[in-house]
Design a protein around this motif. Structure first.
Motif, PDB file in Angstrom:
ATOM      1  N   TYR A  84       0.782  -1.100  -0.189  1.00 50.01           N
ATOM      2  CA  TYR A  84       0.128  -0.099   0.092  1.00 50.01           C
ATOM      3  C   TYR A  84       0.884   1.251  -0.059  1.00 50.01           C
ATOM      4  N   ARG A  90      -4.718   6.449   2.164  1.00 53.30           N
ATOM      5  CA  ARG A  90      -3.635   5.249   1.770  1.00 53.30           C
ATOM      6  C   ARG A  90      -4.559   4.312   0.872  1.00 53.30           C
ATOM      7  N   LEU A 129      -4.103   0.962  -2.235  1.00 57.26           N
ATOM      8  CA  LEU A 129      -3.693  -0.466  -2.598  1.00 57.26           C
ATOM      9  C   LEU A 129      -2.879  -0.288  -3.873  1.00 57.26           C
TER      10      LEU A 129
END
Length: 115
Positions: free
Chosen positions: A37, A45, A47
């Protein structure tokens, strides 16, 4: 207690490469999907990439074709090879399982892409 320790970040010029590493302890490695991430300043945040124990991978559209996630089961380590880096790749990079577990977040490793 599960620990994930990221390393390998740094300052790199646009177009350059870096290889991040994530060393995992405990028994999570063989049974979970592992993932990278990242969190850029002022952003949530997100992926970046996932890899299952059998080796299948998936990538965010923004990094597809430039980043490669891999794992070494013998070393309990996950890697992220990042090529053709762009300024927009600047972020703190973290590894975790997928879906992420709050208790597994580590300190991350800073990647800065700048000339």
């Amino acid at each position: 207690q599960v620990q994930l320790v990221e390393s390998g970040g740094g300052l790199v010029q646009p177009g350059g490469s870096l290889r991040l590493s994530c060393a995992a302890s405990g028994s999570i490695f063989s049974i979970h999907v592992m993932a990278w991430y990242r969190q850029a300043p002022g952003k949530q945040r997100e992926l970046v990439a996932t890899i299952i124990s059998g080796g299948s991978t998936n990538y965010a559209d923004s990094v597809k074709g430039r980043f490669t996630i891999s794992r070494d089961n013998a070393k309990n380590t996950v890697y992220l090879q990042m090529n053709s880096l762009k300024p927009e790749d600047t972020a703190v990079y973290y590894c975790n399982v997928f879906p992420a577990r709050g208790a597994y977040w580590g300190q991350g490793t800073q990647v800065t892409v700048s000339s």
